[in-house]
Design a protein around this motif. Structure first.
Motif, PDB file in Angstrom:
ATOM      1  N   MET A   1       0.833  -1.204   0.000  1.00 49.16           N
ATOM      2  CA  MET A   1       0.000   0.000   0.000  1.00 49.16           C
ATOM      3  C   MET A   1       0.863   1.248   0.000  1.00 49.16           C
ATOM      4  N   THR A   2       0.236   2.394  -0.125  1.00 51.67           N
ATOM      5  CA  THR A   2       0.989   3.641  -0.220  1.00 51.67           C
ATOM      6  C   THR A   2       1.247   4.292   1.138  1.00 51.67           C
ATOM      7  N   ASP A   3       0.685   3.765   2.206  1.00 54.06           N
ATOM      8  CA  ASP A   3       0.855   4.341   3.539  1.00 54.06           C
ATOM      9  C   ASP A   3       2.000   3.647   4.276  1.00 54.06           C
ATOM     10  N   GLU A   4       3.133   4.306   4.355  1.00 49.77           N
ATOM     11  CA  GLU A   4       4.322   3.713   4.995  1.00 49.77           C
ATOM     12  C   GLU A   4       4.085   3.407   6.464  1.00 49.77           C
TER      13      GLU A   4
ATOM     14  N   ARG B   1       8.949   0.589  -2.974  1.00 46.21           N
ATOM     15  CA  ARG B   1       8.930   0.492  -4.431  1.00 46.21           C
ATOM     16  C   ARG B   1       8.542   1.870  -4.973  1.00 46.21           C
ATOM     17  N   PRO B   2       9.488   2.556  -5.605  1.00 46.15           N
ATOM     18  CA  PRO B   2       9.159   3.895  -6.121  1.00 46.15           C
ATOM     19  C   PRO B   2       8.123   3.818  -7.233  1.00 46.15           C
ATOM     20  N   ARG B   3       7.406   4.903  -7.392  1.00 50.64           N
ATOM     21  CA  ARG B   3       6.370   4.941  -8.429  1.00 50.64           C
ATOM     22  C   ARG B   3       6.978   4.722  -9.808  1.00 50.64           C
ATOM     23  N   ARG B   4       6.206   4.070 -10.659  1.00 50.87           N
ATOM     24  CA  ARG B   4       6.682   3.782 -12.015  1.00 50.87           C
ATOM     25  C   ARG B   4       6.359   4.912 -12.984  1.00 50.87           C
ATOM     26  N   LEU B   5       5.257   5.571 -12.749  1.00 54.63           N
ATOM     27  CA  LEU B   5       4.831   6.678 -13.604  1.00 54.63           C
ATOM     28  C   LEU B   5       4.456   7.863 -12.727  1.00 54.63           C
ATOM     29  N   ASP B   6       4.441   9.030 -13.300  1.00 48.75           N
ATOM     30  CA  ASP B   6       4.178  10.239 -12.520  1.00 48.75           C
ATOM     31  C   ASP B   6       2.825  10.225 -11.813  1.00 48.75           C
ATOM     32  N   HIS B   7       1.834   9.598 -12.401  1.00 48.09           N
ATOM     33  CA  HIS B   7       0.515   9.620 -11.775  1.00 48.09           C
ATOM     34  C   HIS B   7       0.321   8.489 -10.760  1.00 48.09           C
TER      35      HIS B   7
END
Length: 106
Positions: free
Chosen positions: A37-40, A57-63
């Motif tokens: 999930m996005t909440d660390e 895992r860093p975002r793959r695309l800007d959005h």
């Protein structure tokens, strides 16, 4: 009722994955529980409660948002499943299958 286990069971029901599978670097299957999930903060709380590993895992695309993943294998996963099993709904069948597999049962 253990509110912490119930809360984490809800997270695992919604955002998690439970399986009995072989890791690429191991010959025998093992129990695994994971939440991504996005909440660390929530992911780190899972690690504090049940052990395991957290990875970023860093975002793959800007959005997209950055993603955090918590994962436990084998004995830690089995312990986690025993603690949260009474509160699982969606993933209850998966948890039961994993617990049966590690016991050698059907």
């Amino acid at each position: 009722m253990n509110a912490v286990n119930a809360y984490f069971a809800g997270l695992i029901d919604g955002e998690g994955h439970i399986k009995y599978a072989r890791r690429s670097d191991r010959p025998t299957p093992r129990a695994m529980v994971q939440v991504q999930m996005t909440d660390e903060e929530v992911v780190r709380l899972l690690k504090e409660q049940y052990g395991g590993q957290v990875c970023f895992r860093p975002r793959r695309l800007d959005h997209y948002k950055d993603v955090w993943r918590w994962r436990v294998w084998n004995n830690q996963a089995i312990s986690c499943l025993y603690e949260i099993r009474p509160y699982l709904i969606v993933k209850a069948r998966d948890a039961d299958a994993v617990l049966a597999a590690v016991k050698g049962g059907p």
